[in-house]
Scaffold this motif. Structure first.
Motif, mmCIF file in Angstrom:
data_model
loop_
_atom_site.group_PDB
_atom_site.id
_atom_site.type_symbol
_atom_site.label_atom_id
_atom_site.label_comp_id
_atom_site.label_asym_id
_atom_site.label_seq_id
_atom_site.Cartn_x
_atom_site.Cartn_y
_atom_site.Cartn_z
ATOM 1 N N PRO A 25 0.878 -1.139 0.025
ATOM 2 C CA PRO A 25 0.027 -0.078 0.024
ATOM 3 C C PRO A 25 0.866 1.467 0.046
ATOM 4 O O PRO A 25 1.892 1.238 0.811
ATOM 5 C CB PRO A 25 -0.656 -0.203 1.123
ATOM 6 C CG PRO A 25 0.005 -0.968 2.179
ATOM 7 C CD PRO A 25 0.509 -2.301 1.167
ATOM 8 N N GLU A 238 -3.694 -4.498 -10.108
ATOM 9 C CA GLU A 238 -4.089 -5.237 -9.022
ATOM 10 C C GLU A 238 -4.411 -6.690 -9.391
ATOM 11 O O GLU A 238 -5.556 -7.224 -9.311
ATOM 12 C CB GLU A 238 -5.481 -4.465 -8.872
ATOM 13 C CG GLU A 238 -5.592 -3.044 -8.375
ATOM 14 C CD GLU A 238 -5.040 -2.934 -7.028
ATOM 15 O OE1 GLU A 238 -4.784 -3.808 -6.261
ATOM 16 O OE2 GLU A 238 -4.905 -1.726 -6.533
ATOM 17 N N GLN A 268 -3.347 -7.791 -0.146
ATOM 18 C CA GLN A 268 -4.522 -6.976 -0.494
ATOM 19 C C GLN A 268 -5.442 -7.874 -1.226
ATOM 20 O O GLN A 268 -6.364 -7.231 -1.852
ATOM 21 C CB GLN A 268 -4.056 -5.657 -1.169
ATOM 22 C CG GLN A 268 -3.270 -4.799 -0.151
ATOM 23 C CD GLN A 268 -3.022 -3.289 -0.711
ATOM 24 O OE1 GLN A 268 -4.085 -2.615 -0.648
ATOM 25 N NE2 GLN A 268 -1.918 -2.942 -1.119
ATOM 26 N N ARG A 312 1.444 -6.779 8.617
ATOM 27 C CA ARG A 312 1.581 -7.709 7.487
ATOM 28 C C ARG A 312 2.148 -9.102 8.058
ATOM 29 O O ARG A 312 3.051 -9.167 8.861
ATOM 30 C CB ARG A 312 2.451 -6.943 6.761
ATOM 31 C CG ARG A 312 2.462 -7.365 5.384
ATOM 32 C CD ARG A 312 3.303 -6.560 4.432
ATOM 33 N NE ARG A 312 3.430 -6.941 3.137
ATOM 34 C CZ ARG A 312 2.713 -6.688 2.087
ATOM 35 N NH1 ARG A 312 1.859 -5.401 2.130
ATOM 36 N NH2 ARG A 312 2.737 -7.146 0.715
ATOM 37 N N HIS A 519 -14.132 -3.251 1.878
ATOM 38 C CA HIS A 519 -14.100 -3.734 0.354
ATOM 39 C C HIS A 519 -14.341 -2.422 -0.571
ATOM 40 O O HIS A 519 -13.591 -2.538 -1.526
ATOM 41 C CB HIS A 519 -15.152 -4.784 0.073
ATOM 42 C CG HIS A 519 -14.816 -6.124 0.727
ATOM 43 N ND1 HIS A 519 -15.040 -6.437 1.780
ATOM 44 C CD2 HIS A 519 -14.012 -7.131 0.070
ATOM 45 C CE1 HIS A 519 -14.540 -7.683 1.988
ATOM 46 N NE2 HIS A 519 -13.953 -7.979 1.014
ATOM 47 N N LYS A 522 -10.906 -0.096 -1.076
ATOM 48 C CA LYS A 522 -9.756 -0.782 -1.663
ATOM 49 C C LYS A 522 -9.336 0.404 -2.746
ATOM 50 O O LYS A 522 -10.031 0.911 -3.533
ATOM 51 C CB LYS A 522 -10.089 -1.917 -2.376
ATOM 52 C CG LYS A 522 -8.804 -2.693 -3.040
ATOM 53 C CD LYS A 522 -8.090 -3.283 -2.135
ATOM 54 C CE LYS A 522 -7.015 -4.137 -3.016
ATOM 55 N NZ LYS A 522 -7.549 -5.138 -3.708
ATOM 56 N N ARG A 552 -6.214 -10.118 5.944
ATOM 57 C CA ARG A 552 -5.968 -9.354 4.756
ATOM 58 C C ARG A 552 -6.845 -8.090 4.669
ATOM 59 O O ARG A 552 -6.465 -6.889 4.455
ATOM 60 C CB ARG A 552 -5.955 -10.034 3.631
ATOM 61 C CG ARG A 552 -4.790 -11.027 3.343
ATOM 62 C CD ARG A 552 -4.465 -11.678 2.072
ATOM 63 N NE ARG A 552 -5.498 -12.215 1.498
ATOM 64 C CZ ARG A 552 -5.833 -13.461 1.663
ATOM 65 N NH1 ARG A 552 -5.213 -14.321 2.567
ATOM 66 N NH2 ARG A 552 -6.920 -14.150 1.080
ATOM 67 N N TYR A 555 -6.022 -5.470 7.360
ATOM 68 C CA TYR A 555 -4.722 -4.779 6.592
ATOM 69 C C TYR A 555 -5.118 -3.692 5.617
ATOM 70 O O TYR A 555 -4.556 -2.599 5.817
ATOM 71 C CB TYR A 555 -3.714 -5.889 6.213
ATOM 72 C CG TYR A 555 -2.463 -5.225 5.348
ATOM 73 C CD1 TYR A 555 -1.639 -4.817 6.612
ATOM 74 C CD2 TYR A 555 -2.329 -4.959 4.263
ATOM 75 C CE1 TYR A 555 -0.314 -4.395 5.870
ATOM 76 C CE2 TYR A 555 -1.168 -4.772 3.727
ATOM 77 C CZ TYR A 555 -0.130 -4.125 4.772
ATOM 78 O OH TYR A 555 0.902 -3.691 3.890
ATOM 79 N N VAL A 556 -6.084 -4.192 4.816
ATOM 80 C CA VAL A 556 -6.251 -2.803 3.780
ATOM 81 C C VAL A 556 -6.936 -1.883 4.460
ATOM 82 O O VAL A 556 -6.708 -0.556 4.249
ATOM 83 C CB VAL A 556 -7.365 -3.821 2.917
ATOM 84 C CG1 VAL A 556 -8.159 -2.464 1.940
ATOM 85 C CG2 VAL A 556 -6.549 -4.765 1.888
ATOM 86 N N SER A 559 -4.208 0.353 6.122
ATOM 87 C CA SER A 559 -3.247 0.951 5.245
ATOM 88 C C SER A 559 -3.827 2.171 4.483
ATOM 89 O O SER A 559 -3.132 2.461 3.696
ATOM 90 C CB SER A 559 -2.690 -0.159 4.283
ATOM 91 O OG SER A 559 -3.637 -0.654 3.702
ATOM 92 N N ARG A 560 -5.105 2.523 4.543
ATOM 93 C CA ARG A 560 -5.615 3.613 3.881
ATOM 94 C C ARG A 560 -5.062 4.928 4.263
ATOM 95 O O ARG A 560 -5.074 6.228 3.784
ATOM 96 C CB ARG A 560 -7.052 3.585 3.879
ATOM 97 C CG ARG A 560 -8.047 2.569 3.530
ATOM 98 C CD ARG A 560 -7.457 2.048 2.021
ATOM 99 N NE ARG A 560 -6.332 1.089 2.047
ATOM 100 C CZ ARG A 560 -5.589 0.730 0.978
ATOM 101 N NH1 ARG A 560 -5.784 1.330 -0.416
ATOM 102 N NH2 ARG A 560 -4.657 -0.001 0.877
#
Length: 593
Positions: A25, A238, A268, A312, A519, A522, A552, A555-556, A559-560
C-alpha cells in the motif's frame, strides 16, 4: 529467480520480458506503471500503427486515473477494465461465431450493444422453472426456495473445469447442492438454457462476457494470434484480484508472444468470494518472467508504516519515504459515537475523515440515517418490480458518481442502465427507435433533475423518487413516458422505503462517500482514517494470522491512512493490549457514553 527491489521511479532497461511487481500500500505502483507504459511506447520496436499497449485495472475510476496521467501517449494505449477489454476486442467482434448445440446462433449478436449486471426476469424465470420440472417452486409455500434460486442466479460465475472448458456455476454452489429441490437447476447445461432467452433478447451480463471470451478463444485459437498481434504488451494492475478464468486468457496471449506484466500485492487480496486468491499473484509464472518489488511506502507516516509492518504477515517490510513521524496511533473504547467525535476533533479536516467498517450494518449505525436493519431496501424494491428497481438503482449510482465529479461515468452508466439497442428499457413506455443522442439527452436530463432535488429527496420515499422521474420524463421527450404507480407490490415497497436508506445501501462497485465498508475502500486513501474493529479483527492486529483473508481485509483498512490512524476496540478490557504493541506509539482512550 530472486526478487529484485526497485524504486517507484525506476525504469526497466529491458522491456521484452514478462514480469511481476509486488508493491504494498502506498508504494506508488500506479506512478510506476504509468512511467513504464510511457517507457514502452517510446522505446518498443514491436509497436506498429495497428497495435497498442493494453493496460487493465479493476474499476473505471482506476482506469480513468491511469488515462489522465498518461498524457499524449494515451493514444497508443488501450486502458480499460478486463470486462470492457474482452467485450470490445473479443466478444463484440466475434460473437457471431458462438453456436449452440443445435447449430443456431447462441446469442442474437445484432442486438447486443453493452453488458451489465444480471437481473432475473419473472417471465424467463417462470418459464425456465416450468421447463425443468420445477414449476411448483412458484407456489407461495415454496417461496423460500424460489427466493434462493433467484439469489443464486444473480451470482452465477464462470469457472474453468479440469478439461479446460468454461462452465457456468453458482458461486455459492454448496448452498445450491444442499437444497435438493433446486440442486439440479445449477448444472452448466441447465444454466445455459436459463441464460439463452436473455441472450436471444440481446441482453448479456459481465459473467457472460468472460464465458463468451473463453469459449471464443478456446474454440478459435486463431483469435489468440489476432489479439496478440493487436496487443504485443499487456499490463494488469491489482493482479491479486484476478480470477482463474481471466488468468487463463492472459496466459493464452503470453503463449502467442504478448509481453505480460502484472502488478499487485497478495496481502491486499480481499475478494475471495469472487474467486480471487493471493495465490494467483504469488504463483504467476511465465517463461522468462522476472520478479520485482517496490518496498517503499510514500503514503503514510513513519508511525503508521511501522504499525503496518507489524500487522503484515508475508515478511514484506515497507520503508516510509516521507520520513515524518506523524501523530501516534489512537485506540478508542467506550461509546462508538463519542469515539468518532473525539477522533474528528484531533484532525484538520474532520468531515473528510474516512470511517471504515467490516460490515454494512455497522455503517448504518454510524450514519444514524436509518435504524440498523437486516433488510436491504434495494432487495425489497427488486423483489417488488425488477424494472423499476433497476431504474432507481442506476439513477442513484449516477447521482453518487456525479457528486464526486465523475460526470462521464455517471452518464455512461445511466445510458447503459436505462437504454436498449434501439430504445429504452422497461419501465419506460416508448414505441420507436432512439439514437445515442436521444439516449444521452434523457440520461442527462433526468440526472440534472435528480441532482437538483436530491436534498429534498433524502427526506422522502423511494416512491417520491420514482414519481419525480415519472413527472419529468415527458418534459425531455413527450414520446417517452413512465407509467404511474397507483398500487401493487412496488407501491407498497417504495412508499415504505426512504431514499436516504437507498443511498446509504447503494449497490455499486465504486466506493462512495467518507463512510465505507472495507471492500469499497480498496485503492482509496485519506489523511485521517477511523477503523471500527470487530472482535475477530482485534486478533488480526494483536496476533496476526498468515494466509487468512479476514486478516488481509483488516490490513487493507489500516493501510488507507496517510497521517492519522484511529481504531475503535469493541472490548474495553482489551484496550490495554494495544498499549503493549511493539514498535508502535499508541494512545488508548475510553470515550464517554
Amino acid at each position: 529467480m530472486p526478487t529484485i527491489d526497485i524504486d517507484s521511479g525506476a525504469l526497466l532497461a529491458d522491456i521484452e520480458h514478462h514480469f511481476r511487481v509486488t508493491a504494498g500500500p502506498g508504494a506508488g505502483k500506479t506512478y510506476w506503471l504509468v512511467n513504464h507504459l510511457k517507457h514502452v511506447v517510446r522505446t518498443s520496436k514491436r509497436l506498429t500503427p495497428c497495435s497498442r499497449v493494453a493496460v487493465l485495472s479493476y474499476t473505471n475510476v482506476a482506469v480513468r486515473e491511469i488515462i489522465c496521467r498518461l498524457g499524449p501517449v494515451a493514444d497508443n494505449i488501450e486502458a480499460s477494465t478486463i470486462h470492457s477489454f474482452l467485450y470490445r476486442n473479443v466478444v463484440r467482434p466475434y460473437m457471431h461465431l458462438l453456436k449452440a448445440a443445435d447449430g443456431k446462433d447462441l446469442v442474437a449478436h445484432h442486438l447486443v450493444d453493452s453488458h451489465g449486471e444480471h437481473h432475473p426476469s419473472h417471465k424467463h424465470l417462470d418459464e425456465w422453472l416450468t421447463a425443468n420440472g420445477k414449476g411448483q417452486l412458484r407456489a407461495t409455500a415454496m417461496k423460500k426456495s424460489c427466493d434462493r434460486v433467484r439469489e443464486l442466479l444473480q451470482d452465477v460465475v464462470v469457472r474453468v473445469d479440469d478439461n479446460g472448458s468454461a462452465r457456468l456455476v453458482a458461486r455459492r454452489l454448496d448452498v445450491a447442492k444442499r437444497d435438493k429441490k433446486i440442486a439440479v437447476l445449477f448444472q452448466h447445461d441447465v444454466l445455459v438454457n436459463y441464460k439463452r432467452p436473455y441472450w436471444q433478447d440481446g441482453t448479456i451480463d459481465h459473467e457472460d462476457v468472460l464465458y463468451f471470451a473463453h469459449r471464443l478463444l478456446n474454440e478459435n485459437p486463431v483469435l489468440r494470434r489476432f489479439l496478440s498481434a493487436r496487443f504485443p504488451y499487456l499490463f494488469i494492475d491489482e493482479f491479486q484480484d484476478t480470477i482463474p478464468v481471466q488468468a487463463v486468457l492472459v496466459r493464452w496471449l503470453a503463449e502467442q508472444g504478448t509481453i505480460v506484466g502484472v502488478i499487485g500485492d497478495p496481502e491486499q487480496a480481499i475478494f475471495g468470494f469472487l474467486d480471487a486468491s493471493p495465490g494467483h499473484f504469488r504463483d504467476f509464472n511465465l517463461d522468462g518472467h522476472r520478479a520485482y518489488s517496490i518496498p517503499d511506502n510514500r503514503r503514510s507516516t513513519d508511525t503508521i508504516v511501522e504499525f503496518l509492518n507489524a500487522v503484515r504477515t508475508d515478511g514484506l517490510n515497507q520503508k516510509a519515504v516521507r520520513t515524518a513521524a506523524g501523530a501516534m496511533l489512537t485506540v478508542y473504547g467506550g461509546h462508538l459515537g463519542s469515539a468518532i467525535a473525539m477522533a474528528q476533533k484531533e484532525v484538520a479536516k474532520p468531515l473528510e475523515m474516512l470511517i471504515l467498517a467490516r460490515k454494512h450494518k455497522t455503517l448504518l449505525e454510524v450514519n444514524s440515517v436509518v435504524a440498523a436493519t437486516k433488510d436491504d431496501p434495494w432487495k425489497q424494491l427488486e423483489e417488488a418490480d425488477v424494472d423499476r428497481y433497476r431504474l432507481l438503482n442506476h439513477m442513484a449510482v449516477s447521482i453518487a458518481l456525479a457528486k464526486r465529479g465523475l460526470f462521464d461515468l455517471a452518464i455512461q452508466g445511466l445510458v447503459r442502465g436505462i437504454c436498449l439497442r434501439q430504445g429504452f428499457r422497461r419501465p419506460f413506455d416508448y414505441d420507436g427507435t432512439a439514437d445515442i443522442i436521444a439516449k444521452r439527452s434523457l440520461a442527462l436530463f433526468l440526472l440534472e433533475k435528480a441532482m437538483k432535488g436530491q436534498k429534498q429527496l433524502l427526506g422522502q420515499t423511494a416512491l417520491d423518487f420514482y414519481n419525480l422521474l415519472q413527472q419529468e420524463t415527458p418534459k425531455c421527450d413527450s414520446k417517452i413516458k413512465l407509467p404511474k404507480v397507483k398500487n401493487g407490490k412496488f407501491h407498497v415497497a417504495a412508499s415504505t422505503c426512504s431514499c436516504a436508506s437507498l443511498f446509504d445501501a447503494l449497490r455499486m462497485r465504486e466506493p462512495i462517500g467518507t463512510n465505507r465498508v472495507i471492500h469499497q475502500a480498496k485503492g482509496a486513501e485519506a489523511d485521517a482514517v477511523f477503523v471500527i474493529l470487530g472482535e475477530e479483527q482485534l486478533d488480526h492486529i494483536l496476533a496476526p494470522m498468515p494466509n487468512n483473508e479476514e486478516q488481509r481485509i483488516t490490513y487493507v483498512a489500516l493501510s488507507r491512512a496517510c497521517d492519522n490512524l484511529s481504531l475503535y476496540c469493541p472490548k474495553t478490557e482489551r484496550l490495554t493490549d494495544f498499549a503493549k504493541l511493539p514498535n508502535c506509539t499508541t494512545s488508548v482512550v475510553v470515550a464517554p457514553a
